[in-house]
Design an enzyme around this catalytic site. Structure first.
Site, short mmCIF file in Angstrom:
data_model
loop_
_atom_site.label_atom_id
_atom_site.label_comp_id
_atom_site.label_asym_id
_atom_site.label_seq_id
_atom_site.Cartn_x
_atom_site.Cartn_y
_atom_site.Cartn_z
N THR A 187 0.86 -1.19 0.00
CA THR A 187 0.00 0.00 0.00
C THR A 187 0.89 1.24 0.00
O THR A 187 2.00 1.21 0.54
CB THR A 187 -0.86 -0.05 1.28
N THR A 238 -0.29 1.82 6.88
CA THR A 238 -0.18 0.58 6.10
C THR A 238 -0.07 -0.59 7.05
O THR A 238 0.63 -0.51 8.06
CB THR A 238 1.04 0.59 5.15
N1 ASP Z 1 -3.90 -1.57 4.94
C1 ASP Z 1 -4.15 -2.19 3.67
C2 ASP Z 1 -5.45 -2.95 3.73
O1 ASP Z 1 -5.71 -3.62 4.72
C3 ASP Z 1 -3.08 -3.13 3.24
C4 ASP Z 1 -1.67 -2.60 3.26
O2 ASP Z 1 -1.35 -1.70 4.01
O3 ASP Z 1 -0.86 -3.11 2.48
O4 ASP Z 1 -6.17 -2.95 2.77
#
Ligand code: ASP
Length: 320
Positions: A187, A238
């Protein structure tokens, strides 16, 4: 007046031992280029909002990260993306979720914020709005990345949903064709403080590999994955979205600064290293306060991250 920017490209099980020198350079070059694109906006006197949108677009266009081009596959073999943006000046915000063909989801989130009377649009409605706004669309092939595709096949085989960060720990398959050396995370997000003292934050993601049932993570949720308030700070998160939503991570940090007078560092430490750890919420965030202090905390093995401030400090880092 101090100004500065920080960006991330995802947190997770990012180990030096599973990275080659060439791969590492690809990531650091991509981070440095996104960082510089946002910093240039600020240097010229541009707004924090323009800076975070510019930096996030750069990361969305790079297939190394799980946002825009290179977004993970959902259970149906499609890319369903989420994004959000917030202005600390007036607490205006825009978010989109479950969108499939918009090339730069962060720009759609910005259009929702500035050109609609709403905050959060999702699915086909958000795409109709993107068409009205004349935003650029791309076909499935544009978003497709072979590594993400292999990740998805593994996840499907194991009937599991996982963060692209943690494929090895969550899907153990002896037949795995996904080489640890090729692990990709990510992300993306950006936070900035401009010369006028305005803060802004933006986050964009493809979510979790093999996600089903219209799953939405923290990234597009104002207060969970993204938050900005000129009185306190700007945050982009993230990590494991479900835990970040339950912890209302981004707003919690702002609230502790506002109501308990905690410093940015103290508030970040409380949330990322204590509250999230307690409920096994793996991940991290980037944060900047109204004075230009920057924090990049994470409780996972690593986090793709970079920062640059008018004081002359610049960092591009991956590991702990
Ligand atoms: N936080 C994001 C989600 O749960 C994933 C990520 O941070 O890579 O969609």
């Amino acid at each position: 007046m101090n100004f500065g920017i920080a960006i991330h490209g995802g947190a997770g099980t990012i180990l030096r031992s599973s990275m080659t020198t060439e791969k590492e350079k690809l990531y650091t070059d991509a981070l440095r280029s996104a960082l510089q694109s946002g910093y240039s906006v600020l240097e010229k006197g541009g707004s924090a909002l323009d800076a975070v949108e510019t930096a996030v677009r750069s990361l969305e266009d790079c297939p190394l990260f799980n946002a825009g081009k290179g977004a993970v596959f959902n259970n149906a073999g499609a890319h369903e993306m989420d994004a959000s943006i917030m202005s600390g000046k007036d607490l205006s915000a825009g978010a989109v979720s479950l969108i499939k063909h918009v090339k730069n989801p962060v720009s759609l989130a910005r259009a929702v914020m500035e050109k609609s009377e709403h905050v959060f649009l999702c699915g086909y409605g958000a795409e109709d709005f993107a068409k009205q706004m004349n935003l650029e669309f791309a076909d499935d092939e544009y978003f497709r990345d072979e590594f993400r595709y292999q990740q998805w096949l593994k996840a499907k085989e194991a009937d599991s949903t996982f963060l692209d960060h943690n494929i090895q720990s969550e899907v153990r398959s002896p037949k795995s064709e996904v080489n640890a050396n090729d692990k990709k995370f990510g992300t993306v997000g950006a936070v900035a403080l401009d010369k006028d003292g305005n803060l802004a934050a933006a986050t964009s993601t493809g979510g979790m590999t093999n996600k089903k049932f219209g799953r939405v993570g923290d990234s597009p949720i104002i207060g969970a994955g993204t938050y900005a308030n000129n009185n306190t700070c700007a945050i982009s998160c993230t990590g494991h979205g479900e835990l970040f939503i339950r912890s209302v991570v981004a707003y919690d940090i702002s609230a502790m600064m506002e109501y308990k007078n905690l410093s940015l560092r103290e508030a970040c430490d409380e949330v990322v290293m204590k509250k999230l750890v307690k409920i096994k919420g793996e991940g991290g965030l980037i944060a900047i306060d109204k004075h230009g202090n920057i924090e990049l905390p994470f409780n996972s093995e690593g986090m793709y991250r970079a920062m640059k401030s008018s004081g002359g400090e610049e960092k591009v880092e991956i590991y702990k």
